[in-house]
Design a protein around this motif. Structure first.
Motif, PDB file in Angstrom:
ATOM      1  N   PHE A  60       1.096  -1.157   0.103  1.00 29.65           N
ATOM      2  CA  PHE A  60      -0.207   0.194  -0.002  1.00 29.65           C
ATOM      3  C   PHE A  60       0.773   1.510   0.179  1.00 29.65           C
ATOM      4  O   PHE A  60       1.812   1.688   0.431  1.00 29.65           O
ATOM      5  N   GLN A  61       0.910   1.963  -1.136  1.00 28.34           N
ATOM      6  CA  GLN A  61       1.789   3.637  -1.115  1.00 28.34           C
ATOM      7  C   GLN A  61       0.935   4.687  -1.020  1.00 28.34           C
ATOM      8  O   GLN A  61       0.570   4.792  -1.086  1.00 28.34           O
ATOM      9  N   VAL A  62       2.069   5.438   0.128  1.00 24.76           N
ATOM     10  CA  VAL A  62       1.433   6.705   0.162  1.00 24.76           C
ATOM     11  C   VAL A  62       2.334   7.504   0.228  1.00 24.76           C
ATOM     12  O   VAL A  62       3.265   6.820  -0.069  1.00 24.76           O
ATOM     13  N   ALA A  63       1.701   8.665   0.025  1.00 20.92           N
ATOM     14  CA  ALA A  63       2.733   9.904  -0.979  1.00 20.92           C
ATOM     15  C   ALA A  63       2.637  11.047   0.077  1.00 20.92           C
ATOM     16  O   ALA A  63       1.224  11.404  -0.034  1.00 20.92           O
ATOM     17  N   ILE A  64       3.140  11.735   0.172  1.00 18.02           N
ATOM     18  CA  ILE A  64       3.486  12.797   0.977  1.00 18.02           C
ATOM     19  C   ILE A  64       4.503  13.893   0.555  1.00 18.02           C
ATOM     20  O   ILE A  64       5.756  14.052   0.297  1.00 18.02           O
ATOM     21  N   ALA A  65       2.921  15.204  -0.256  1.00 15.62           N
ATOM     22  CA  ALA A  65       4.103  16.193  -1.404  1.00 15.62           C
ATOM     23  C   ALA A  65       3.575  17.513  -0.018  1.00 15.62           C
ATOM     24  O   ALA A  65       2.803  17.649   0.378  1.00 15.62           O
ATOM     25  N   ARG A 148      -6.744   9.590  -3.987  1.00 15.72           N
ATOM     26  CA  ARG A 148      -6.473   8.414  -3.681  1.00 15.72           C
ATOM     27  C   ARG A 148      -6.777   7.367  -4.900  1.00 15.72           C
ATOM     28  O   ARG A 148      -7.066   8.192  -6.109  1.00 15.72           O
ATOM     29  N   GLY A 149      -6.557   6.583  -4.609  1.00 14.72           N
ATOM     30  CA  GLY A 149      -6.278   5.460  -6.208  1.00 14.72           C
ATOM     31  C   GLY A 149      -5.516   5.526  -7.565  1.00 14.72           C
ATOM     32  O   GLY A 149      -5.981   5.456  -8.450  1.00 14.72           O
ATOM     33  N   GLY A 150      -4.307   6.397  -7.162  1.00 10.99           N
ATOM     34  CA  GLY A 150      -3.231   5.763  -8.294  1.00 10.99           C
ATOM     35  C   GLY A 150      -3.003   4.620  -8.333  1.00 10.99           C
ATOM     36  O   GLY A 150      -2.751   4.064  -7.432  1.00 10.99           O
ATOM     37  N   LYS A 151      -2.523   4.116  -9.581  1.00 11.61           N
ATOM     38  CA  LYS A 151      -2.089   3.179  -9.738  1.00 11.61           C
ATOM     39  C   LYS A 151      -0.781   3.228 -11.035  1.00 11.61           C
ATOM     40  O   LYS A 151      -1.647   3.972 -12.122  1.00 11.61           O
ATOM     41  N   LEU A 152       0.379   2.532 -11.252  1.00 12.57           N
ATOM     42  CA  LEU A 152       1.054   2.398 -12.153  1.00 12.57           C
ATOM     43  C   LEU A 152       0.951   0.422 -13.158  1.00 12.57           C
ATOM     44  O   LEU A 152      -0.543   0.349 -13.173  1.00 12.57           O
ATOM     45  N   ASP A 180      -9.761   0.956   5.387  1.00 11.83           N
ATOM     46  CA  ASP A 180     -11.157  -0.211   5.932  1.00 11.83           C
ATOM     47  C   ASP A 180     -11.892   0.039   4.662  1.00 11.83           C
ATOM     48  O   ASP A 180     -12.350  -1.215   4.636  1.00 11.83           O
ATOM     49  N   LEU A 181     -12.101   1.110   3.959  1.00 16.90           N
ATOM     50  CA  LEU A 181     -12.980   0.513   2.967  1.00 16.90           C
ATOM     51  C   LEU A 181     -11.796  -0.629   1.601  1.00 16.90           C
ATOM     52  O   LEU A 181     -13.130  -1.665   0.826  1.00 16.90           O
ATOM     53  N   LEU A 182     -10.484  -0.479   1.534  1.00  9.26           N
ATOM     54  CA  LEU A 182      -9.973  -1.686   0.971  1.00  9.26           C
ATOM     55  C   LEU A 182     -10.262  -2.496   1.727  1.00  9.26           C
ATOM     56  O   LEU A 182     -10.055  -4.560   0.332  1.00  9.26           O
ATOM     57  N   HIS A 183      -9.669  -2.653   3.098  1.00 14.84           N
ATOM     58  CA  HIS A 183      -9.949  -4.306   3.674  1.00 14.84           C
ATOM     59  C   HIS A 183     -11.563  -4.927   3.401  1.00 14.84           C
ATOM     60  O   HIS A 183     -11.962  -6.108   4.356  1.00 14.84           O
ATOM     61  N   GLU A 190      -6.653  -6.888  -4.559  1.00 11.99           N
ATOM     62  CA  GLU A 190      -7.273  -5.841  -5.553  1.00 11.99           C
ATOM     63  C   GLU A 190      -6.676  -4.722  -5.287  1.00 11.99           C
ATOM     64  O   GLU A 190      -6.398  -4.625  -4.057  1.00 11.99           O
ATOM     65  N   ARG A 191      -6.810  -3.558  -6.271  1.00 11.76           N
ATOM     66  CA  ARG A 191      -5.921  -2.586  -5.666  1.00 11.76           C
ATOM     67  C   ARG A 191      -6.527  -2.119  -5.194  1.00 11.76           C
ATOM     68  O   ARG A 191      -7.998  -1.452  -5.808  1.00 11.76           O
ATOM     69  N   LEU A 192      -6.420  -0.554  -4.073  1.00 15.75           N
ATOM     70  CA  LEU A 192      -7.251   0.784  -4.360  1.00 15.75           C
ATOM     71  C   LEU A 192      -7.997   0.794  -5.473  1.00 15.75           C
ATOM     72  O   LEU A 192      -9.143   0.595  -5.537  1.00 15.75           O
ATOM     73  N   GLY A 193      -7.056   1.157  -6.249  1.00 20.06           N
ATOM     74  CA  GLY A 193      -7.947   1.736  -7.660  1.00 20.06           C
ATOM     75  C   GLY A 193      -8.576   1.323  -8.494  1.00 20.06           C
ATOM     76  O   GLY A 193      -9.579   1.338  -8.951  1.00 20.06           O
ATOM     77  N   SER A 194      -8.233   0.262  -8.613  1.00 16.73           N
ATOM     78  CA  SER A 194      -9.283  -0.490  -9.068  1.00 16.73           C
ATOM     79  C   SER A 194     -11.110  -1.017  -8.434  1.00 16.73           C
ATOM     80  O   SER A 194     -12.043  -1.326  -9.096  1.00 16.73           O
ATOM     81  N   LEU A 195     -10.563  -1.426  -7.462  1.00 11.55           N
ATOM     82  CA  LEU A 195     -11.677  -1.075  -6.608  1.00 11.55           C
ATOM     83  C   LEU A 195     -12.383   0.587  -6.136  1.00 11.55           C
ATOM     84  O   LEU A 195     -13.669  -0.148  -6.492  1.00 11.55           O
ATOM     85  N   LEU A 196     -11.814   1.267  -6.127  1.00 12.77           N
ATOM     86  CA  LEU A 196     -12.962   2.133  -6.302  1.00 12.77           C
ATOM     87  C   LEU A 196     -13.169   2.339  -7.970  1.00 12.77           C
ATOM     88  O   LEU A 196     -14.503   2.856  -8.148  1.00 12.77           O
TER      89      LEU A 196
END
Length: 206
Positions: A60-65, A148-152, A180-183, A190-196
């Motif tokens: 699970f990937q998180v980024a802080i900008a 949220r929901g980004g992926k390559l 919580d939504l993902l799990h 399933e990746r979060l982006g695909s779930l969304l």
């Protein structure tokens, strides 16, 4: 019980310490690590994945900008946080034009009464406020834009905005809700982006 060899099943990527940052990146990073620990994310995510050896894309990937420049690439992460500084205009403008020259997005015009901000173009980077020598442009609300929901991978998707501006409590709440939504709603691995995407398609059909 599955084994991961002690590897974390989440990764937090952050900007380097940078003069453009409008949030305290160290503080946000500490808050996020504590959240993942408090939620026993590794154990929960391993049960969700239902596999012995999680792959790189299972993390699970998180980024802080620190600012909207987004050097940590939150647009392609499962959960992204972008620092926001909403500029406000006060009195005392001398008409120097430094704010107009500093704005990367051409959001500012210098009127006879002082600077005017095009809020539809402004992405709250704070450049104008940090450049203004008289303090005419100052810092209003400081907080976070959440995406949220980004992926390559095989079918790349850019993260979508969840909230344009929130505080630390709101950001933590959105990350908790997302995990919580993902799990709870995701299919094994399933990746979060695909779930969304799947949820959005279902909502459109209904």
């Amino acid at each position: 019980m599955f084994a991961t060899g002690g590897e974390k099943l989440y990764k937090i990527t952050r900007c380097r310490d940078c003069p453009n940052a409008v949030i305290k990146i160290d503080r946000v990073e500490d808050v996020l690590y504590k959240l993942f620990q408090d939620k026993d994310f590794n154990e929960r995510h391993l049960k969700y994945l239902k596999c012995l050896r999680p792959k790189h894309h299972d993390i699970f990937q998180v980024a802080i900008a620190g600012c909207p420049n987004s050097c940590s690439q939150p647009q392609i992460k499962d959960f992204g946080i972008q620092g926001q500084l909403v500029p406000i205009i006060g009195a005392g403008c001398t008409g120097c034009g430094l704010c107009v020259a500093a704005c990367p997005d051409n959001c500012l015009e210098l009127a006879t009464s002082g600077p005017a901000i095009n809020r539809e173009l402004c992405i709250n980077c704070g450049k104008c406020a940090s450049t203004c020598p008289t303090g005419t442009i100052g810092a209003g609300e400081i907080g976070f834009r959440v995406i949220r929901g980004g992926k390559l991978g095989r079918r790349p998707v850019l993260a979508q905005e969840v909230c344009s501006l929130t505080d630390e409590k709101g950001m933590v709440g959105l990350l908790t809700e997302t995990i919580d939504l993902l799990h709870q709603e995701g299919q094994a691995g399933e990746r979060l982006g695909s779930l969304l995407e799947r949820i959005n398609c279902k909502d459109k059909k209904n």
